[in-house]
Design an enzyme around this catalytic site. Structure first.
Site, PDB file in Angstrom:
ATOM      1  N   THR A  87       0.844  -1.247  -0.033  1.00  9.51           N
ATOM      2  CA  THR A  87      -0.009  -0.197   0.021  1.00  9.51           C
ATOM      3  C   THR A  87       0.748   0.765  -0.266  1.00  9.51           C
ATOM      4  O   THR A  87       0.094   2.304  -1.005  1.00  9.51           O
ATOM      5  CB  THR A  87      -0.943  -0.330   1.418  1.00  9.51           C
ATOM      6  OG1 THR A  87      -1.687  -1.544   1.135  1.00  9.51           O
ATOM      7  CG2 THR A  87      -1.992   1.528   0.991  1.00  9.51           C
ATOM      8  N   THR A 163       2.140  -4.645   4.841  1.00 11.36           N
ATOM      9  CA  THR A 163       2.605  -5.117   5.548  1.00 11.36           C
ATOM     10  C   THR A 163       1.664  -6.529   5.962  1.00 11.36           C
ATOM     11  O   THR A 163       2.491  -6.520   7.246  1.00 11.36           O
ATOM     12  CB  THR A 163       1.078  -4.267   6.504  1.00 11.36           C
ATOM     13  OG1 THR A 163      -0.129  -4.283   6.612  1.00 11.36           O
ATOM     14  CG2 THR A 163       1.694  -3.108   7.202  1.00 11.36           C
ATOM     15  N   ASP A 164       1.088  -6.856   5.574  1.00 14.46           N
ATOM     16  CA  ASP A 164       0.794  -8.671   5.647  1.00 14.46           C
ATOM     17  C   ASP A 164       2.410  -8.833   5.741  1.00 14.46           C
ATOM     18  O   ASP A 164       1.936  -9.802   7.680  1.00 14.46           O
ATOM     19  CB  ASP A 164       0.114  -9.027   4.353  1.00 14.46           C
ATOM     20  CG  ASP A 164      -1.290  -8.711   4.589  1.00 14.46           C
ATOM     21  OD1 ASP A 164      -1.643  -7.565   4.300  1.00 14.46           O
ATOM     22  OD2 ASP A 164      -1.603  -9.639   3.877  1.00 14.46           O
ATOM     23  N   LYS A 240       2.826  -7.669  13.293  1.00 14.37           N
ATOM     24  CA  LYS A 240       1.714  -7.047  12.767  1.00 14.37           C
ATOM     25  C   LYS A 240       0.565  -8.176  14.264  1.00 14.37           C
ATOM     26  O   LYS A 240      -0.401  -8.511  13.667  1.00 14.37           O
ATOM     27  CB  LYS A 240       0.923  -7.326  11.992  1.00 14.37           C
ATOM     28  CG  LYS A 240      -0.159  -6.310  11.180  1.00 14.37           C
ATOM     29  CD  LYS A 240      -0.062  -6.199   9.488  1.00 14.37           C
ATOM     30  CE  LYS A 240      -2.244  -5.738   9.681  1.00 14.37           C
ATOM     31  NZ  LYS A 240      -1.695  -5.870   8.114  1.00 14.37           N
TER      32      LYS A 240
HETATM   33  N1  LIG Z   1      -2.149  -6.829   1.538  1.00 15.43           N
HETATM   34  C1  LIG Z   1      -0.656  -6.446   1.739  1.00 15.43           C
HETATM   35  C2  LIG Z   1      -1.319  -4.509   2.351  1.00 15.43           C
HETATM   36  C3  LIG Z   1      -0.656  -3.792   2.430  1.00 15.43           C
HETATM   37  O1  LIG Z   1       0.498  -3.041   1.815  1.00 15.43           O
HETATM   38  O2  LIG Z   1       0.251  -3.162   3.648  1.00 15.43           O
HETATM   39  C4  LIG Z   1       0.293  -5.662   1.789  1.00 15.43           C
HETATM   40  O3  LIG Z   1       1.142  -5.994   3.014  1.00 15.43           O
HETATM   41  O4  LIG Z   1       0.980  -5.926   1.001  1.00 15.43           O
END
Ligand SMILES: N[C@@H](CC(=O)O)C(=O)O
Ligand SMILES: N[C@@H](CC(=O)O)C(=O)O
Lengths: 417, 417
Positions: A87, A163-164, A240
């Protein structure tokens, strides 16, 4: 109204003010907010007020920005922005109304004007993926990019990451890289099209951390629900812990390594950390991918798993056990068999907090007798990454699972004090 | 010194005072503390002071206690103590110096004099196992024992259980049993031979909760590090979040249902709860055991898991995904195949806190298109137990995974507010 006009758009109770930009679809308005980010707004039921016409030459700005070379400032440190996707490196996909990864590091820099004046930037793209698609191959590419940047003399590195699985990649870099400069992971829990987006603040704080007096692999994300502080977490002890909160990332079982105050830009360290330059650069990028993580839960088909594990000839297995580090007694012989056939089996706990101690209960002692090693308070995900690294780089990977290599395991002999 | 003498024993800096009891081994002294519990102390280097001789007729006490019938008191409620094992129902095993499960419910009652005068007790043993060895079969036996007790007119039930998998059993009972009286799980994080043992307070508070005005399946464990309050957690939203702390159990994503003040014995409820008698008793003990839980992590051998899952003809699969509920894109077709072959596939998150939302990212939308259902903020372990129950009892188990049956899923449409 025309692209370049300053507008105020009211829709569904939300007001956005900024410069109207060209939109790729007739259904959406695109407004560049004063913070620098673009938002996409559904045209249906949107009320638009033109505040001022032609405040911005969109065409010129676009051609300029795509060729712009930001002048090098001798007085500023140099920070390398390495993008892997997620993101933080994405913008709104107006076609589907949702988020896809489509920025490279230079785009991020253009999109976050607040980054200007803090450092000279070098940008590079290692991948452009949502981090659920992250693989050990990309970890290796990232490690090599970090090597290149450090060899080119960078003062600090910011890694843009989804973040995942950020905690897994940060853990991997913690084992793979010995770094003389900060390697700071950052991401974004809320995309740029949301008023509550955390992308600008996280990116700014990560750059501040990357220029600080430190030489650690860290994760820099919101430290509270407000826009005041970002926390700096050790790459091997971060998790997380919430799907959507901006302060989802937490250091497990301890305070974060430090924090960045957004307003004052001050970076402080609350715990011991390696100082800039204290560590010499080295890279050990080999990883043994023949490692699995197994979470034990009641009702699990132990026979099916026994057969599955036997057939795979794994080099390493991390078990996410219950409580102090247990599995069903009937499964102990299966793990023993694996150990005897050469698999390193390491025990962690699904409790998240606290440490494994297999000397308390019968089941635990049976596991120790079977040759299972205790990973202390190493997080299960970190333990998996560590075992991949240890198997590829150390003479005695089993022994290494019981001590700390990169801050992943805190030494304490009694689990209940 | 002789059994029956009042002694003070100093060893390794720890002082214990109480009545000397007969020991089963020459290497240990057994001292009955004033709280009622026995401790085993290594004889080597122990300094013993006899404070008073013959204060207690051990033989008489033993023969008395083994036949004692506690008189029924019409003014007191009746509480059924059902023991499944675990530390709460165990004493020190002097042979090995550690803890094995070897008490039945009546022994616990004898060992915790503080329970006297609070209720009339009925005791029964369903199992005597460490809870890492818990199985759906024992869940069924426990459910039937609960049925018997409720039919016999009990006012409340206390289930003694090991802490490792208490949350799974409590979740199972939440789906299996509709209860008009409290069903209160309790356990102990620290065994009776440790000064910091939590067994007496947890047992006492559980009995108080079992006589309160409530009709819920709950877990009653220390609510803080002090000996002041026990928290009452909803059986479907509780998690053991620490390996060793006495306040290891937490309600995830909300405040506990209520609490028991140890000193005042007052039971208060902080959240909505079913009142005593509001629910009619019913039992639906069938469980479909052909269900698995799969935790997705980066670097996982997707091909191996694809083959493993294909070969098992599962009726249900709970995925513990990353972030808002994701797996690697390449794994989506595997899950789709399972859905098409009739497996209910439900998504949960390894973040622990927060809810699954697969409408935000491409990966999530692909998962929804594949027929994966979202389990909201249901905990992964609870989701597994729920799916086992839903498959055996409901016409449309997939649909049921997206709504709450027993407080396991809190309804909220926007994940980030
Ligand atoms: N699903 C996305 C969420 C994010 O970008 O934070 C990822 O981990 O790439
Ligand atoms: N391993 C033990 C711990 C305890 O009794 O609390 C069990 O869960 O049974």
């Amino acid at each position: 109204m025309n692209p370049g006009d300053r507008v105020r758009v009211d829709r569904a109770g939300v007001t956005n003010e900024g410069v109207l930009m060209p939109s790729s679809t007739p259904e959406h308005l695109v407004v560049k907010l004063d913070g620098g980010y673009n938002v996409g707004i559904d045209r249906a039921d949107a009320e638009v007020d033109v505040l001022e016409t032609g405040v911005y030459d969109v065409e010129e700005a676009q051609s300029e920005s795509s060729t712009s070379e930001i002048a090098f400032d001798d007085d500023l440190p140099t920070v390398s922005l390495i993008s892997t996707g997620g993101t933080i490196a994405s913008t709104v996909d107006y076609r589907t109304g949702a988020v896809t990864a489509q920025f490279d590091a230079e785009d991020v820099l253009r999109a976050v004007p607040d980054l200007a004046g803090r450092a000279n930037y070098r940008g590079r793209v290692v991948a452009n993926i949502l981090s659920e698609n992250m693989t050990p191959d990309v970890w290796r590419d990232l490690a090599e990019a970090i090597e290149d940047e450090i060899e080119a003399g960078t003062d600090g590195i910011v890694v843009m990451h989804g973040t995942d699985t950020m905690q897994f990649t940060a853990a991997a870099m913690s084992f793979v890289v010995d770094t003389p400069v900060p390697v700071v992971f950052t991401g974004s829990q809320r995309s740029a099209d949301r008023p509550s987006s955390d992308n600008v603040m996280n990116a700014v704080c990560a750059v501040e951390a990357a220029t600080a007096d430190c030489a650690e692999v860290m994760v820099c994300m919101h430290g509270s629900e407000s826009d005041d502080v970002c926390a700096l977490h050790r790459g091997t002890r971060v998790r997380k812990n919430h799907t959507s909160r901006r302060d989802a990332f937490e250091t497990v079982g301890a305070n974060p390594l430090g924090e960045v105050d957004y307003e004052s830009e001050k970076v402080t360290f609350r715990r011991d950390h390696a100082e800039r330059g204290a560590t010499e650069f080295s890279l050990a990028p080999n990883l043994n991918e023949n490692v699995d993580l197994l979470k034990f839960t009641p009702g699990m088909d132990l026979d099916a798993y026994a057969e599955f594990l036997r057939g795979r000839d794994l080099d390493g297995l991390v078990v996410e056990g219950t409580g102090l580090g247990h599995v069903h007694t009937d499964f102990v012989p299966v793990l023993e068999e694996l150990v005897e056939s050469g698999t390193v089996v390491a025990m962690t706990t699904q409790c998240i907090e606290g440490r494994v101690c297999d000397r308390v209960y019968d089941t635990g002692r049976d596991l120790l007798d079977a040759g299972v090693v205790e990973a202390g308070d190493t997080l299960p995900g970190t333990a998996k990454v560590k075992l991949m690294w240890a198997l590829a780089n150390l003479a005695d990977p089993a022994e290494a699972m019981e001590r700390s290599l990169a801050g992943e395991l805190t030494q304490r002999s009694v689990p209940w004090e």
